[in-house]
Write an enzyme that holds these catalytic residues in place. Structure first.
Site, short mmCIF file in Angstrom:
data_model
loop_
_atom_site.label_atom_id
_atom_site.label_comp_id
_atom_site.label_asym_id
_atom_site.label_seq_id
_atom_site.Cartn_x
_atom_site.Cartn_y
_atom_site.Cartn_z
N LYS A 93 7.79 -3.38 -0.72
CA LYS A 93 9.37 -2.96 0.11
C LYS A 93 9.94 -4.53 0.42
CE LYS A 93 7.67 1.22 0.49
NZ LYS A 93 6.53 0.90 0.60
N LYS A 145 -0.21 -8.85 7.21
CA LYS A 145 1.05 -8.18 8.02
C LYS A 145 1.10 -8.43 8.86
CE LYS A 145 1.76 -3.69 5.29
NZ LYS A 145 2.27 -2.91 4.80
N LYS A 155 1.74 -9.91 -4.14
CA LYS A 155 2.07 -9.20 -4.20
C LYS A 155 3.38 -8.23 -4.27
CE LYS A 155 1.81 -5.20 -1.94
NZ LYS A 155 2.02 -3.95 -0.76
N1 AQP Z 1 3.27 -4.13 -5.95
C1 AQP Z 1 2.31 -3.14 -6.51
N2 AQP Z 1 1.85 -3.14 -7.42
C2 AQP Z 1 0.94 -1.66 -7.75
N3 AQP Z 1 1.11 -0.78 -6.28
C3 AQP Z 1 1.84 -1.15 -5.24
N4 AQP Z 1 2.07 0.05 -4.20
C4 AQP Z 1 2.47 -1.24 -3.40
N5 AQP Z 1 3.05 -1.48 -4.20
C5 AQP Z 1 2.10 -2.22 -5.23
C6 AQP Z 1 0.70 1.12 -4.28
O1 AQP Z 1 2.38 2.36 -3.74
C7 AQP Z 1 1.33 3.22 -3.02
C8 AQP Z 1 2.36 3.24 -1.35
O2 AQP Z 1 2.37 2.26 -0.78
P1 AQP Z 1 3.18 1.91 0.65
O3 AQP Z 1 4.20 2.20 0.73
O4 AQP Z 1 2.43 3.24 1.00
O5 AQP Z 1 2.34 1.19 1.66
P2 AQP Z 1 2.05 -0.97 1.11
O6 AQP Z 1 0.85 -1.01 -0.28
O7 AQP Z 1 2.34 -1.61 2.08
O8 AQP Z 1 3.68 -1.14 -0.07
P3 AQP Z 1 4.70 -2.11 0.17
O9 AQP Z 1 5.57 -1.69 -1.29
O10 AQP Z 1 4.20 -3.32 0.24
O11 AQP Z 1 5.52 -1.47 1.05
P4 AQP Z 1 5.65 -2.37 2.43
O12 AQP Z 1 6.41 -3.36 2.56
O13 AQP Z 1 6.29 -1.68 3.92
O14 AQP Z 1 4.47 -3.00 3.71
C9 AQP Z 1 0.28 2.13 -2.28
O15 AQP Z 1 -0.34 2.94 -3.40
C10 AQP Z 1 0.31 0.66 -2.82
O16 AQP Z 1 -0.86 0.85 -3.32
#
Ligand code: AQP
Length: 339
Positions: A203, A115, A200
Protein backbone atom coordinates in the site's frame (compact mmCIF):
# COMPACT_ATOMS: atom_id res chain seq x y z
CA UNK A 1 -22.83 -31.98 22.57
CA UNK A 2 -21.53 -28.65 21.28
CA UNK A 3 -18.40 -29.12 19.21
CA UNK A 4 -16.41 -25.89 19.10
CA UNK A 5 -14.89 -24.84 15.83
CA UNK A 6 -11.19 -24.03 15.44
CA UNK A 7 -10.39 -20.37 15.96
CA UNK A 8 -9.10 -18.21 13.16
CA UNK A 9 -7.63 -14.70 13.44
CA UNK A 10 -6.73 -12.33 10.63
CA UNK A 11 -6.04 -8.61 10.36
CA UNK A 12 -5.10 -5.81 8.01
CA UNK A 13 -3.42 -2.56 8.99
CA UNK A 14 -5.37 0.52 7.86
CA UNK A 15 -2.06 2.05 6.80
CA UNK A 16 -3.36 3.31 3.45
CA UNK A 17 -5.57 2.27 0.57
CA UNK A 18 -5.95 -1.49 0.39
CA UNK A 19 -4.32 -3.26 -2.54
CA UNK A 20 -5.16 -6.23 -4.68
CA UNK A 21 -2.24 -7.88 -2.79
CA UNK A 22 -4.05 -7.52 0.56
CA UNK A 23 -7.18 -8.93 -1.07
CA UNK A 24 -5.54 -11.90 -2.80
CA UNK A 25 -3.17 -12.74 0.05
CA UNK A 26 -5.81 -12.82 2.77
CA UNK A 27 -9.18 -11.09 2.48
CA UNK A 28 -10.57 -13.13 -0.40
CA UNK A 29 -10.57 -16.25 1.80
CA UNK A 30 -12.40 -14.73 4.75
CA UNK A 31 -16.02 -15.21 3.70
CA UNK A 32 -15.52 -18.93 3.05
CA UNK A 33 -13.48 -19.49 6.19
CA UNK A 34 -16.16 -18.01 8.44
CA UNK A 35 -18.37 -21.04 7.74
CA UNK A 36 -15.92 -23.50 9.29
CA UNK A 37 -14.04 -21.46 11.89
CA UNK A 38 -14.76 -19.07 14.74
CA UNK A 39 -13.35 -16.03 13.01
CA UNK A 40 -11.91 -12.85 14.47
CA UNK A 41 -11.28 -10.20 11.82
CA UNK A 42 -9.37 -7.28 13.26
CA UNK A 43 -8.56 -3.84 11.90
CA UNK A 44 -5.03 -3.44 13.20
CA UNK A 45 -5.03 0.33 13.69
CA UNK A 46 -2.31 0.30 16.37
CA UNK A 47 0.03 -1.47 13.97
CA UNK A 48 -0.36 1.32 11.48
CA UNK A 49 1.24 3.74 13.97
CA UNK A 50 4.57 1.95 13.68
CA UNK A 51 5.50 3.79 10.52
CA UNK A 52 4.34 7.37 10.61
CA UNK A 53 3.21 8.52 7.23
CA UNK A 54 2.44 11.93 5.95
CA UNK A 55 -1.08 12.66 4.73
CA UNK A 56 -2.90 9.69 6.23
CA UNK A 57 -6.37 10.18 7.69
CA UNK A 58 -6.42 7.20 10.03
CA UNK A 59 -10.08 7.44 11.01
CA UNK A 60 -11.15 7.45 7.37
CA UNK A 61 -8.77 4.63 6.58
CA UNK A 62 -10.18 2.49 9.43
CA UNK A 63 -13.75 2.91 8.16
CA UNK A 64 -12.63 2.27 4.57
CA UNK A 65 -10.97 -0.96 5.70
CA UNK A 66 -14.03 -2.08 7.62
CA UNK A 67 -16.22 -1.41 4.58
CA UNK A 68 -13.94 -3.61 2.49
CA UNK A 69 -14.17 -6.41 5.06
CA UNK A 70 -17.94 -6.33 4.60
CA UNK A 71 -17.74 -5.99 0.82
CA UNK A 72 -15.54 -9.11 0.77
CA UNK A 73 -18.39 -11.02 2.37
CA UNK A 74 -17.47 -11.02 6.04
CA UNK A 75 -20.74 -11.38 7.89
CA UNK A 76 -20.92 -9.77 11.36
CA UNK A 77 -23.47 -12.40 12.38
CA UNK A 78 -20.93 -15.16 11.73
CA UNK A 79 -17.63 -13.43 12.56
CA UNK A 80 -16.37 -10.98 15.13
CA UNK A 81 -15.12 -7.83 13.42
CA UNK A 82 -13.38 -5.27 15.60
CA UNK A 83 -10.90 -2.43 15.83
CA UNK A 84 -7.73 -3.38 17.68
CA UNK A 85 -7.50 -0.17 19.77
CA UNK A 86 -11.02 -0.80 21.13
CA UNK A 87 -9.90 -4.01 22.80
CA UNK A 88 -7.39 -2.87 25.45
CA UNK A 89 -6.43 -6.45 26.21
CA UNK A 90 -4.19 -6.41 23.09
CA UNK A 91 -1.84 -3.78 24.49
CA UNK A 92 -2.00 -5.30 27.97
CA UNK A 93 -0.91 -8.72 26.76
CA UNK A 94 1.61 -6.98 24.54
CA UNK A 95 3.49 -5.70 27.59
CA UNK A 96 3.55 -9.14 29.17
CA UNK A 97 4.81 -10.77 25.99
CA UNK A 98 7.48 -8.07 25.59
CA UNK A 99 8.94 -9.54 28.74
CA UNK A 100 8.96 -13.04 27.24
CA UNK A 101 10.43 -12.16 23.84
CA UNK A 102 14.05 -12.24 22.81
CA UNK A 103 15.67 -9.09 21.46
CA UNK A 104 17.93 -11.17 19.22
CA UNK A 105 14.93 -12.93 17.63
CA UNK A 106 13.27 -9.63 16.79
CA UNK A 107 16.45 -8.41 15.16
CA UNK A 108 16.08 -11.22 12.63
CA UNK A 109 12.67 -10.08 11.35
CA UNK A 110 13.03 -9.42 7.65
CA UNK A 111 10.05 -7.06 7.50
CA UNK A 112 11.70 -4.81 10.09
CA UNK A 113 14.92 -4.81 8.12
CA UNK A 114 13.05 -3.96 4.92
CA UNK A 115 10.76 -1.29 6.37
CA UNK A 116 13.44 0.58 8.32
CA UNK A 117 15.21 1.26 5.03
CA UNK A 118 12.23 2.80 3.26
CA UNK A 119 12.51 6.53 3.60
CA UNK A 120 10.79 8.74 1.04
CA UNK A 121 7.16 8.73 2.11
CA UNK A 122 7.93 8.51 5.78
CA UNK A 123 9.22 10.63 8.53
CA UNK A 124 12.88 9.59 8.55
CA UNK A 125 13.00 7.77 11.86
CA UNK A 126 12.81 4.11 12.83
CA UNK A 127 10.45 3.75 15.79
CA UNK A 128 10.72 1.23 18.61
CA UNK A 129 7.13 0.33 17.64
CA UNK A 130 8.29 -0.83 14.22
CA UNK A 131 10.91 -3.00 15.93
CA UNK A 132 8.55 -4.69 18.37
CA UNK A 133 5.31 -4.73 16.40
CA UNK A 134 5.64 -8.50 15.84
CA UNK A 135 5.07 -8.87 19.62
CA UNK A 136 1.84 -6.89 19.38
CA UNK A 137 0.90 -9.17 16.48
CA UNK A 138 1.67 -12.19 18.69
CA UNK A 139 -0.63 -10.72 21.35
CA UNK A 140 -3.41 -10.19 18.78
CA UNK A 141 -3.24 -13.84 17.82
CA UNK A 142 -2.65 -15.49 21.20
CA UNK A 143 -5.44 -13.56 22.98
CA UNK A 144 -8.10 -15.58 21.15
CA UNK A 145 -6.47 -19.02 21.45
CA UNK A 146 -6.11 -18.90 17.69
CA UNK A 147 -5.49 -22.10 15.76
CA UNK A 148 -5.09 -20.65 12.26
CA UNK A 149 -3.94 -17.33 10.79
CA UNK A 150 -4.50 -16.75 7.06
CA UNK A 151 -1.67 -14.47 5.93
CA UNK A 152 0.42 -13.50 2.95
CA UNK A 153 3.87 -15.08 2.72
CA UNK A 154 5.52 -11.91 4.13
CA UNK A 155 3.94 -12.59 7.53
CA UNK A 156 5.08 -16.21 7.90
CA UNK A 157 8.13 -15.28 9.97
CA UNK A 158 5.93 -13.32 12.40
CA UNK A 159 3.71 -16.36 12.97
CA UNK A 160 6.81 -18.44 13.68
CA UNK A 161 7.89 -15.82 16.21
CA UNK A 162 4.41 -15.93 17.77
CA UNK A 163 4.78 -19.68 18.21
CA UNK A 164 8.22 -19.24 19.79
CA UNK A 165 6.89 -16.70 22.28
CA UNK A 166 3.87 -18.89 23.12
CA UNK A 167 6.08 -21.96 23.51
CA UNK A 168 8.42 -20.14 25.85
CA UNK A 169 5.54 -18.84 27.99
CA UNK A 170 3.90 -22.28 28.03
CA UNK A 171 7.16 -23.93 29.03
CA UNK A 172 7.16 -21.82 32.22
CA UNK A 173 3.46 -21.56 33.10
CA UNK A 174 1.83 -24.65 31.57
CA UNK A 175 -0.22 -24.85 28.41
CA UNK A 176 -1.80 -21.42 28.42
CA UNK A 177 -1.61 -20.52 24.73
CA UNK A 178 -2.67 -22.48 21.66
CA UNK A 179 0.07 -22.62 19.04
CA UNK A 180 -1.19 -20.97 15.83
CA UNK A 181 -0.52 -22.23 12.29
CA UNK A 182 -0.26 -19.92 9.30
CA UNK A 183 -2.61 -20.57 6.36
CA UNK A 184 -0.69 -19.64 3.24
CA UNK A 185 -1.93 -20.43 -0.23
CA UNK A 186 0.35 -21.79 -2.90
CA UNK A 187 -0.69 -19.06 -5.35
CA UNK A 188 -1.30 -15.40 -4.58
CA UNK A 189 0.44 -15.37 -1.21
CA UNK A 190 2.87 -12.72 -2.44
CA UNK A 191 1.54 -10.46 -5.17
CA UNK A 192 4.40 -8.46 -6.64
CA UNK A 193 4.77 -4.85 -7.77
CA UNK A 194 3.73 -4.24 -11.36
CA UNK A 195 6.87 -2.37 -12.41
CA UNK A 196 9.28 -4.25 -10.13
CA UNK A 197 7.99 -7.83 -10.06
CA UNK A 198 10.73 -8.90 -7.67
CA UNK A 199 9.35 -6.66 -4.92
CA UNK A 200 6.13 -7.21 -2.91
CA UNK A 201 3.17 -5.01 -3.83
CA UNK A 202 2.54 -2.69 -0.86
CA UNK A 203 0.00 0.00 0.00
CA UNK A 204 2.74 2.43 0.89
CA UNK A 205 4.78 2.11 -2.28
CA UNK A 206 5.94 5.54 -3.39
CA UNK A 207 5.21 4.67 -6.98
CA UNK A 208 1.44 4.22 -7.37
CA UNK A 209 2.00 2.57 -10.76
CA UNK A 210 3.43 -0.42 -8.91
CA UNK A 211 0.13 -1.06 -7.19
CA UNK A 212 -3.48 -1.92 -8.02
CA UNK A 213 -5.56 -0.35 -5.28
CA UNK A 214 -9.00 -1.80 -4.60
CA UNK A 215 -10.45 1.67 -5.20
CA UNK A 216 -8.60 2.40 -8.44
CA UNK A 217 -10.75 3.72 -11.26
CA UNK A 218 -11.05 1.60 -14.38
CA UNK A 219 -8.81 3.81 -16.57
CA UNK A 220 -5.98 3.65 -14.05
CA UNK A 221 -6.26 -0.13 -13.89
CA UNK A 222 -6.06 -0.45 -17.68
CA UNK A 223 -3.03 1.85 -17.81
CA UNK A 224 -1.22 0.19 -14.90
CA UNK A 225 -1.66 -3.31 -16.35
CA UNK A 226 -0.63 -2.09 -19.81
CA UNK A 227 2.63 -0.75 -18.33
CA UNK A 228 3.29 -3.77 -16.09
CA UNK A 229 6.75 -5.23 -16.62
CA UNK A 230 6.80 -8.62 -18.37
CA UNK A 231 9.91 -10.06 -20.06
CA UNK A 232 11.64 -10.17 -23.42
CA UNK A 233 11.38 -13.89 -24.18
CA UNK A 234 11.17 -14.56 -27.95
CA UNK A 235 8.74 -15.90 -28.99
CA UNK A 236 6.59 -14.61 -26.10
CA UNK A 237 5.17 -17.41 -23.97
CA UNK A 238 2.61 -17.22 -21.22
CA UNK A 239 3.19 -19.69 -18.42
CA UNK A 240 3.75 -19.72 -14.67
CA UNK A 241 7.32 -19.65 -13.39
CA UNK A 242 8.01 -17.13 -10.64
CA UNK A 243 11.82 -17.24 -10.97
CA UNK A 244 12.10 -17.05 -14.75
CA UNK A 245 8.96 -15.04 -15.52
CA UNK A 246 8.07 -12.99 -12.41
CA UNK A 247 5.98 -10.37 -14.25
CA UNK A 248 3.88 -12.82 -16.27
CA UNK A 249 3.45 -15.14 -13.27
CA UNK A 250 2.26 -12.22 -11.15
CA UNK A 251 -0.36 -11.24 -13.75
CA UNK A 252 -1.42 -14.89 -13.97
CA UNK A 253 -1.96 -15.02 -10.20
CA UNK A 254 -4.08 -11.87 -10.35
CA UNK A 255 -6.09 -13.20 -13.31
CA UNK A 256 -6.59 -16.55 -11.61
CA UNK A 257 -8.11 -14.86 -8.54
CA UNK A 258 -10.46 -12.55 -10.36
CA UNK A 259 -11.69 -15.23 -12.79
CA UNK A 260 -11.68 -18.03 -10.22
CA UNK A 261 -9.81 -20.26 -12.69
CA UNK A 262 -6.81 -22.48 -11.97
CA UNK A 263 -3.48 -21.19 -13.28
CA UNK A 264 -2.98 -24.44 -15.21
CA UNK A 265 -6.31 -23.91 -17.01
CA UNK A 266 -5.47 -20.28 -17.79
CA UNK A 267 -2.03 -21.18 -19.13
CA UNK A 268 -3.67 -23.51 -21.68
CA UNK A 269 -6.30 -20.94 -22.65
CA UNK A 270 -3.68 -18.22 -23.10
CA UNK A 271 -1.15 -20.34 -24.97
CA UNK A 272 0.11 -18.60 -28.13
CA UNK A 273 -1.25 -15.19 -27.24
CA UNK A 274 0.76 -11.96 -27.44
CA UNK A 275 1.59 -10.29 -24.13
CA UNK A 276 -0.48 -7.27 -25.18
CA UNK A 277 -3.54 -9.52 -25.72
CA UNK A 278 -2.93 -11.21 -22.39
CA UNK A 279 -2.74 -7.84 -20.64
CA UNK A 280 -6.02 -6.76 -22.21
CA UNK A 281 -7.67 -9.86 -20.76
CA UNK A 282 -6.14 -9.23 -17.33
CA UNK A 283 -7.27 -5.60 -17.20
CA UNK A 284 -10.72 -6.44 -18.56
CA UNK A 285 -11.34 -9.17 -15.94
CA UNK A 286 -9.78 -7.10 -13.15
CA UNK A 287 -11.94 -4.08 -14.00
CA UNK A 288 -15.13 -6.18 -13.95
CA UNK A 289 -14.14 -7.77 -10.67
CA UNK A 290 -13.14 -4.53 -8.92
CA UNK A 291 -16.15 -2.63 -10.24
CA UNK A 292 -18.46 -5.10 -8.48
CA UNK A 293 -16.39 -5.07 -5.30
CA UNK A 294 -16.36 -1.26 -5.28
CA UNK A 295 -20.15 -1.07 -5.68
CA UNK A 296 -20.59 -3.24 -2.63
CA UNK A 297 -17.90 -1.28 -0.77
CA UNK A 298 -19.66 2.07 -1.36
CA UNK A 299 -22.99 0.68 -0.08
CA UNK A 300 -21.33 -0.03 3.29
CA UNK A 301 -19.06 3.00 3.31
CA UNK A 302 -22.00 5.37 2.90
CA UNK A 303 -23.77 3.97 5.94
CA UNK A 304 -21.63 5.07 8.89
CA UNK A 305 -24.31 4.35 11.48
CA UNK A 306 -24.27 0.68 10.39
CA UNK A 307 -20.45 0.66 10.53
CA UNK A 308 -20.54 2.13 14.05
CA UNK A 309 -22.98 -0.54 15.17
CA UNK A 310 -20.67 -3.29 13.94
CA UNK A 311 -17.67 -1.64 15.60
CA UNK A 312 -19.45 -1.48 18.95
CA UNK A 313 -20.77 -5.06 18.84
CA UNK A 314 -17.41 -6.40 17.65
CA UNK A 315 -15.47 -4.66 20.42
CA UNK A 316 -17.85 -5.95 23.09
CA UNK A 317 -17.55 -9.55 21.91
CA UNK A 318 -13.78 -9.39 21.40
CA UNK A 319 -13.26 -7.87 24.86
CA UNK A 320 -15.24 -10.68 26.47
CA UNK A 321 -13.26 -13.39 24.69
CA UNK A 322 -9.85 -11.85 25.17
CA UNK A 323 -10.32 -10.92 28.83
CA UNK A 324 -10.61 -14.62 29.71
CA UNK A 325 -7.16 -15.35 28.34
CA UNK A 326 -5.63 -12.17 29.75
CA UNK A 327 -7.01 -12.94 33.23
CA UNK A 328 -5.55 -16.42 33.08
CA UNK A 329 -2.16 -15.00 32.06
CA UNK A 330 -2.24 -12.43 34.89
CA UNK A 331 -3.24 -15.15 37.34
CA UNK A 332 -0.36 -17.42 36.28
CA UNK A 333 2.06 -14.51 36.58
CA UNK A 334 0.93 -13.99 40.17
CA UNK A 335 -0.61 -10.55 39.70
CA UNK A 336 -3.29 -9.61 42.23
CA UNK A 337 -6.75 -9.80 40.62
CA UNK A 338 -8.76 -6.57 40.40
CA UNK A 339 -12.40 -6.99 41.41
N1 AQP B 1 1.49 -8.13 -1.97
C1 AQP B 1 0.86 -8.97 -1.17
N2 AQP B 1 0.55 -10.22 -1.59
C2 AQP B 1 -0.10 -11.10 -0.78
N3 AQP B 1 -0.49 -10.78 0.47
C3 AQP B 1 -0.22 -9.54 0.93
N4 AQP B 1 -0.46 -8.93 2.09
C4 AQP B 1 0.01 -7.67 2.05
N5 AQP B 1 0.56 -7.43 0.85
C5 AQP B 1 0.46 -8.57 0.14
C6 AQP B 1 -1.15 -9.57 3.20
O1 AQP B 1 -2.24 -8.75 3.58
C7 AQP B 1 -2.43 -8.90 4.98
C8 AQP B 1 -2.56 -7.56 5.61
O2 AQP B 1 -1.33 -6.87 5.45
P1 AQP B 1 -1.02 -5.61 6.33
O3 AQP B 1 -1.65 -4.42 5.75
O4 AQP B 1 -1.40 -5.86 7.74
O5 AQP B 1 0.55 -5.50 6.33
P2 AQP B 1 1.61 -5.52 5.19
O6 AQP B 1 1.98 -6.94 4.86
O7 AQP B 1 2.74 -4.64 5.64
O8 AQP B 1 0.85 -4.89 3.94
P3 AQP B 1 1.32 -3.77 2.98
O9 AQP B 1 0.30 -3.60 1.91
O10 AQP B 1 2.73 -4.03 2.52
O11 AQP B 1 1.25 -2.49 3.90
P4 AQP B 1 2.33 -1.38 4.22
O12 AQP B 1 2.77 -0.83 2.90
O13 AQP B 1 1.61 -0.36 5.06
O14 AQP B 1 3.44 -2.04 4.96
C9 AQP B 1 -1.25 -9.70 5.54
O15 AQP B 1 -1.65 -11.04 5.76
C10 AQP B 1 -0.25 -9.64 4.43
O16 AQP B 1 0.58 -10.78 4.40
Amino acid sequence: MIVSKPVLFSAVQPSGNLTIGNYIGTMRHWSILQNNYDCFYCIADLHSLTVQKKNIDLKKSILDTLSFYLACGVDPKKSIIFIQSHVYQHTQLNWVLNCFSQFSELLRMTQFKAKRNIKNNYIKKTSVGLFNYPILMASDILLYQTNFVPVGRDQKQHIELTRDIANYFNSIYGNIFELPEPLINQYGSKIMSLLEPNKKMSKSDNNQNNVIFLLDDMNSIILKIKNAVTDSQIPAKIYYNKEQKPGISNLLEILSTVTNKEISVLSKELDGMLYSEFKNIVSDCLCKFLFKLQQSYYCYRNDESYLNKIILEGATQAQLKSQKVLSEVYYKLGLVPFF
